[in-house]
Write a protein that holds these residues in place. Structure first.
Motif, PDB file in Angstrom:
ATOM      1  N   ARG A 116      58.107  56.541 106.993  1.00 29.95           N
ATOM      2  CA  ARG A 116      58.462  57.958 107.042  1.00 29.95           C
ATOM      3  C   ARG A 116      59.218  58.337 105.773  1.00 29.95           C
ATOM      4  NH1 ARG A 116      61.399  61.488 111.857  1.00 29.95           N
ATOM      5  NH2 ARG A 116      61.292  63.474 110.733  1.00 29.95           N
ATOM      6  N   TRP A 117      58.883  59.471 105.194  1.00 28.18           N
ATOM      7  CA  TRP A 117      59.578  59.924 103.991  1.00 28.18           C
ATOM      8  C   TRP A 117      59.970  61.396 104.078  1.00 28.18           C
ATOM      9  CZ3 TRP A 117      57.914  64.059 101.070  1.00 28.18           C
ATOM     10  CH2 TRP A 117      56.627  64.517 101.318  1.00 28.18           C
ATOM     11  N   LYS A 118      59.399  62.154 105.028  1.00 31.97           N
ATOM     12  CA  LYS A 118      59.506  63.603 105.024  1.00 31.97           C
ATOM     13  C   LYS A 118      60.532  64.097 106.040  1.00 31.97           C
ATOM     14  CE  LYS A 118      56.034  66.002 106.658  1.00 31.97           C
ATOM     15  NZ  LYS A 118      54.706  66.627 106.800  1.00 31.97           N
ATOM     16  N   PRO A 119      61.609  64.775 105.593  1.00 30.37           N
ATOM     17  CA  PRO A 119      62.535  65.406 106.535  1.00 30.37           C
ATOM     18  C   PRO A 119      61.978  66.728 107.037  1.00 30.37           C
ATOM     19  CG  PRO A 119      63.237  65.855 104.306  1.00 30.37           C
ATOM     20  CD  PRO A 119      62.013  64.976 104.198  1.00 30.37           C
ATOM     21  N   ARG A 120      62.607  67.279 108.074  1.00 27.13           N
ATOM     22  CA  ARG A 120      62.155  68.580 108.582  1.00 27.13           C
ATOM     23  C   ARG A 120      62.530  69.702 107.615  1.00 27.13           C
ATOM     24  NH1 ARG A 120      64.816  66.724 113.334  1.00 27.13           N
ATOM     25  NH2 ARG A 120      63.398  65.622 114.726  1.00 27.13           N
ATOM     26  N   ALA A 121      63.667  69.559 106.936  1.00 24.66           N
ATOM     27  CA  ALA A 121      64.141  70.600 106.021  1.00 24.66           C
ATOM     28  C   ALA A 121      64.818  69.952 104.824  1.00 24.66           C
ATOM     29  CB  ALA A 121      65.116  71.539 106.730  1.00 24.66           C
ATOM     30  N   VAL A 122      64.902  70.716 103.739  1.00 30.03           N
ATOM     31  CA  VAL A 122      65.640  70.298 102.542  1.00 30.03           C
ATOM     32  C   VAL A 122      66.661  71.384 102.228  1.00 30.03           C
ATOM     33  CG1 VAL A 122      65.488  69.983 100.047  1.00 30.03           C
ATOM     34  CG2 VAL A 122      63.868  68.829 101.539  1.00 30.03           C
ATOM     35  N   ILE A 123      67.903  70.967 102.000  1.00 35.48           N
ATOM     36  CA  ILE A 123      68.985  71.901 101.709  1.00 35.48           C
ATOM     37  C   ILE A 123      69.461  71.657 100.279  1.00 35.48           C
ATOM     38  CG2 ILE A 123      71.285  72.700 102.381  1.00 35.48           C
ATOM     39  CD1 ILE A 123      70.718  71.669 105.196  1.00 35.48           C
ATOM     40  N   GLY A 124      69.478  72.701  99.474  1.00 40.00           N
ATOM     41  CA  GLY A 124      69.939  72.603  98.095  1.00 40.00           C
ATOM     42  C   GLY A 124      70.565  73.910  97.655  1.00 40.00           C
ATOM     43  N   ASP A 125      71.264  73.888  96.523  1.00 35.33           N
ATOM     44  CA  ASP A 125      71.906  75.107  96.029  1.00 35.33           C
ATOM     45  C   ASP A 125      70.939  75.911  95.160  1.00 35.33           C
ATOM     46  OD1 ASP A 125      71.834  73.795  93.610  1.00 35.33           O
ATOM     47  OD2 ASP A 125      73.958  73.279  93.592  1.00 35.33           O
ATOM     48  N   LYS A 126      71.447  76.948  94.509  1.00 36.07           N
ATOM     49  CA  LYS A 126      70.587  77.869  93.757  1.00 36.07           C
ATOM     50  C   LYS A 126      69.908  77.210  92.554  1.00 36.07           C
ATOM     51  CE  LYS A 126      73.082  82.098  95.002  1.00 36.07           C
ATOM     52  NZ  LYS A 126      73.803  83.286  94.487  1.00 36.07           N
ATOM     53  N   ALA A 127      70.426  76.083  92.109  1.00 32.70           N
ATOM     54  CA  ALA A 127      69.778  75.395  90.992  1.00 32.70           C
ATOM     55  C   ALA A 127      68.356  74.961  91.342  1.00 32.70           C
ATOM     56  CB  ALA A 127      70.606  74.181  90.581  1.00 32.70           C
ATOM     57  N   TYR A 128      68.072  74.802  92.649  1.00 34.89           N
ATOM     58  CA  TYR A 128      66.744  74.372  93.095  1.00 34.89           C
ATOM     59  C   TYR A 128      65.876  75.545  93.524  1.00 34.89           C
ATOM     60  CZ  TYR A 128      69.134  69.886  93.154  1.00 34.89           C
ATOM     61  OH  TYR A 128      69.856  68.771  92.788  1.00 34.89           O
ATOM     62  N   SER A 129      66.328  76.762  93.249  1.00 34.01           N
ATOM     63  CA  SER A 129      65.576  77.950  93.654  1.00 34.01           C
ATOM     64  C   SER A 129      64.509  78.262  92.608  1.00 34.01           C
ATOM     65  CB  SER A 129      66.531  79.140  93.816  1.00 34.01           C
ATOM     66  OG  SER A 129      65.826  80.276  94.231  1.00 34.01           O
ATOM     67  N   ALA A 130      63.363  77.647  92.760  1.00 38.91           N
ATOM     68  CA  ALA A 130      62.198  77.891  91.898  1.00 38.91           C
ATOM     69  C   ALA A 130      60.989  78.080  92.801  1.00 38.91           C
ATOM     70  CB  ALA A 130      61.985  76.735  90.938  1.00 38.91           C
ATOM     71  N   ALA A 131      60.174  79.081  92.516  1.00 34.83           N
ATOM     72  CA  ALA A 131      59.051  79.410  93.390  1.00 34.83           C
ATOM     73  C   ALA A 131      58.114  78.220  93.568  1.00 34.83           C
ATOM     74  CB  ALA A 131      58.295  80.613  92.825  1.00 34.83           C
ATOM     75  N   TRP A 132      57.839  77.489  92.473  1.00 38.83           N
ATOM     76  CA  TRP A 132      56.908  76.366  92.581  1.00 38.83           C
ATOM     77  C   TRP A 132      57.456  75.261  93.487  1.00 38.83           C
ATOM     78  CZ3 TRP A 132      58.557  71.557  91.190  1.00 38.83           C
ATOM     79  CH2 TRP A 132      59.659  71.476  90.318  1.00 38.83           C
TER      80      TRP A 132
END
Length: 276
Positions: free
Chosen positions: A179-195
Motif C-alpha cells: 500500500r502506498w496511497k493515503p486517502r488524503a494529502v495535506i500540505g500548505d500553499k507551497a504545494y498549491s499547483a493545478a498540475w
C-alpha cells in the motif's frame, strides 16, 4: 590527565527488544562476528544528538573508524530504510487517512562543502538562508516519518513531492500489492499547483491544500482537516532536536540522510511507548 565522563545513552531495553530482530545478524554466515549492534546504535545516536565529529566519538562506545565503516555498509545496504518500513508495519494504526507534506531548509556547515562530484550526490545550494540543503518530508496522520528526500536549499517545494511518493510503500506481510496511497494529502500553499492537485485527484487522493490568492478556490480544501498539518511541523522540530540534523555537517546526501533515518527510527520507537 582528563577524567572520564558519563555518557548518556538513548536506547531503552524495550526499544532494543523491538529493534534488535530488525537488524542484520550479529554473526554473519562468513567472517568474524560483528561488535555489539546496540553499542553501534548508541554510538551513531550520540553523534546525531551532539553533532560532534566522528573522531570525537567516545572510545567507551566504539572506535570511530569501526562505527564509520559500519554506518557506510548499513547505509549502502538500505538497512535504515528497511527498519523504518518494519516499524511502520508494526504500527497498530498506520495513519493512512491522511499523509502530510512539508519541507525545511537546513543550514549547511562549511565542512559540508568540498566533496568531489564523483563521490556521490550532494544536494547543496544557496537559498535565502545561505549555504543549505532542503529536507522534504512525508508523514502519516500521526506525525510519524514515512519518506524523506533531499534537494538543494534553493529548490522549490514542488520539486520535492514526487520522490517521497515514489518511496513509502508499505508491505504488511499480507497478500497483494504494497500500500502506498493515503486517502488524503495535506500540505500548505507551497504545494498549491493545478498540475499537482489534478495528479492527486487522478490517483483518487483528496488534496487538502489551500489555494493562493491568485488561484481559483480548491473545492477539496477542508479547514478542519488542514489543522492536522501541525503534526508534520512538530515532526520537523523533533528531528531538529538532533544537532547533526539541525545543521548539516556531512558532505554527501547518503551520509546526511542516514542520520535523518536514524533519528526517524527513534521517533518511531518512541511512538510505541518504548521509553521505560
Amino acid at each position: 590527565h582528563l577524567r572520564r565522563v558519563t555518557i548518556r545513552t538513548m536506547l531503552t531495553d524495550p526499544m532494543w527488544d523491538r529493534l534488535s530482530p530488525l537488524l542484520p545478524p550479529q554473526k554473519p554466515r562468513t567472517g568474524r562476528p560483528s561488535l555489539d549492534h546496540r553499542r553501534f546504535l548508541e554510538a551513531v545516536l550520540w553523534l546525531a544528538r551532539t553533532g560532534s565529529p566522528w573522531r570525537d566519538l567516545p572510545s567507551e562506545l566504539m572506535n570511530w573508524r569501526t562505527a564509520w565503516r559500519r554506518r557506510q555498509r548499513w547505509g549502502a545496504a538500505g538497512v535504515w530504510g528497511r527498519v523504518i518500513g518494519a516499524l511502520r508495519a508494526m504500527a497498530p494504526e498506520a495513519g493512512w487517512e491522511a499523509h502530510l507534506l512539508d519541507s525545511s531548509v537546513i543550514r549547511a556547515h562549511a565542512h559540508a562543502a568540498g566533496a568531489r562530484r564523483a563521490a556521490g550526490k550532494q544536494a547543496l545550494g544557496r537559498s535565502r538562508g545561505g549555504f543549505s540543503t532542503k529536507l522534504h518530508l512525508r508523514a502519516d496522520a500521526k506525525g510519524r516519518p514515512v519518506a524523506l528526500h533531499l534537494t538543494g536549499g534553493e529548490r522549490h517545494d514542488l520539486l520535492g513531492v514526487r520522490p517521497p511518493f515514489e518511496q513509502g510503500a508499505l508491505r504488511t506481510g499480507r497478500r497483494g500489492r504494497p500500500r502506498w496511497k493515503p486517502r488524503a494529502v495535506i500540505g500548505d500553499k507551497a504545494y498549491s499547483a493545478a498540475w499537482l492537485l489534478d495528479a492527486f485527484r487522478r490517483k483518487r487522493i483528496v488534496p487538502v491544500i489551500p489555494n493562493r490568492a491568485d488561484q481559483p478556490e480548491n473545492p477539496d480544501f477542508d479547514r478542519a482537516a488542514y489543522r492536522g498539518r501541525n503534526l508534520v511541523e512538530r515532526l520537523v522540530g523533533k528531528l531538529k532536536q538532533f544537532r547533526r540534523i539541525a545543521t548539516r555537517y556531512d558532505k554527501l546526501v547518503a551520509h546526511y540522510l542516514a542520520f535523518v533515518q536514524i533519528a526517524s527510527i527513534m521517533i518511531w520507537s518512541r511512538s510505541f511507548g518504548d521509553t521505560a
